[in-house]
Design a protein around this motif. Structure first.
Motif, PDB file in Angstrom:
ATOM      1  N   TRP A   1       2.576   1.466  -3.443  1.00 39.90           N
ATOM      2  CA  TRP A   1       1.298   2.061  -4.312  1.00 39.90           C
ATOM      3  C   TRP A   1       0.984   3.354  -4.150  1.00 39.90           C
ATOM      4  CZ3 TRP A   1      -3.963   3.889  -3.699  1.00 39.90           C
ATOM      5  CH2 TRP A   1      -4.587   4.211  -4.805  1.00 39.90           C
ATOM      6  N   GLY A   2       0.566   3.776  -2.779  1.00 36.75           N
ATOM      7  CA  GLY A   2      -0.101   5.264  -2.813  1.00 36.75           C
ATOM      8  C   GLY A   2       1.094   6.352  -2.578  1.00 36.75           C
TER       9      GLY A   2
ATOM     10  N   TYR B   1       1.139  -1.135  -0.061  1.00 35.87           N
ATOM     11  CA  TYR B   1      -0.289  -0.026   0.194  1.00 35.87           C
ATOM     12  C   TYR B   1       0.930   1.393   0.415  1.00 35.87           C
ATOM     13  CZ  TYR B   1      -4.932  -1.490   0.407  1.00 35.87           C
ATOM     14  OH  TYR B   1      -5.695  -1.806   0.316  1.00 35.87           O
TER      15      TYR B   1
END
Length: 143
Positions: free
Chosen positions: A99-100, A96
């Protein structure tokens, strides 16, 4: 964790049944660095209510992802820590974070930042296939 289920025989759906509720993965993020007292978790989760934290911790305990124990004297305080299954979520958290990262282009005026979250981000980008590479990081936090 919640009483709701996707009702699907799918690894992703079953995983989300356990950790897909709001705040759950952030509680896990806080516990990845080791056991923490309830008050320390609440401090690290800034805008989370105490009722929500208590609910998420109960759910994570019920799911076998978090355990609660009392430290021996002189500490003798109750702490929460990840089980082996809970610690297995580190790769999910790191995914995460990776990805973020593009979502961090600009920081909103009301957004809180913590040095421990920055450390987690660096850990997410350290490549395990390059163990001999030294890494030095310097953080400069605004006042």
């Amino acid at each position: 964790m919640s009483n709701r289920s996707y009702g699907q025989y799918c690894a992703l759906a079953k995983s989300l049944d356990l950790v897909g509720d709001r705040w759950t993965l952030l509680v896990v993020r806080e516990l990845l660095d080791g056991p923490k007292r309830y008050v320390d978790l609440l401090d690290g989760l800034v805008t989370m209510s105490t009722d929500m934290l208590a609910s998420r911790l109960r759910g994570l305990e019920d799911a076998g992802l978090v355990t609660r124990r009392t430290l021996p004297p002189p500490g003798a305080v109750r702490v929460y820590e990840l089980t082996e299954a809970g610690a297995g979520l580190e790769a999910v958290i790191d995914a995460y974070v990776g990805w973020g990262r593009h979502l961090l282009a600009e920081r909103g005026e009301d957004e809180v930042v913590s040095p421990t979250w920055l450390v987690r981000a660096v850990r997410a980008f350290v490549r395990p296939d390059r163990p001999d590479v030294d890494l030095t990081v310097r953080y400069e936090m605004p006042e």
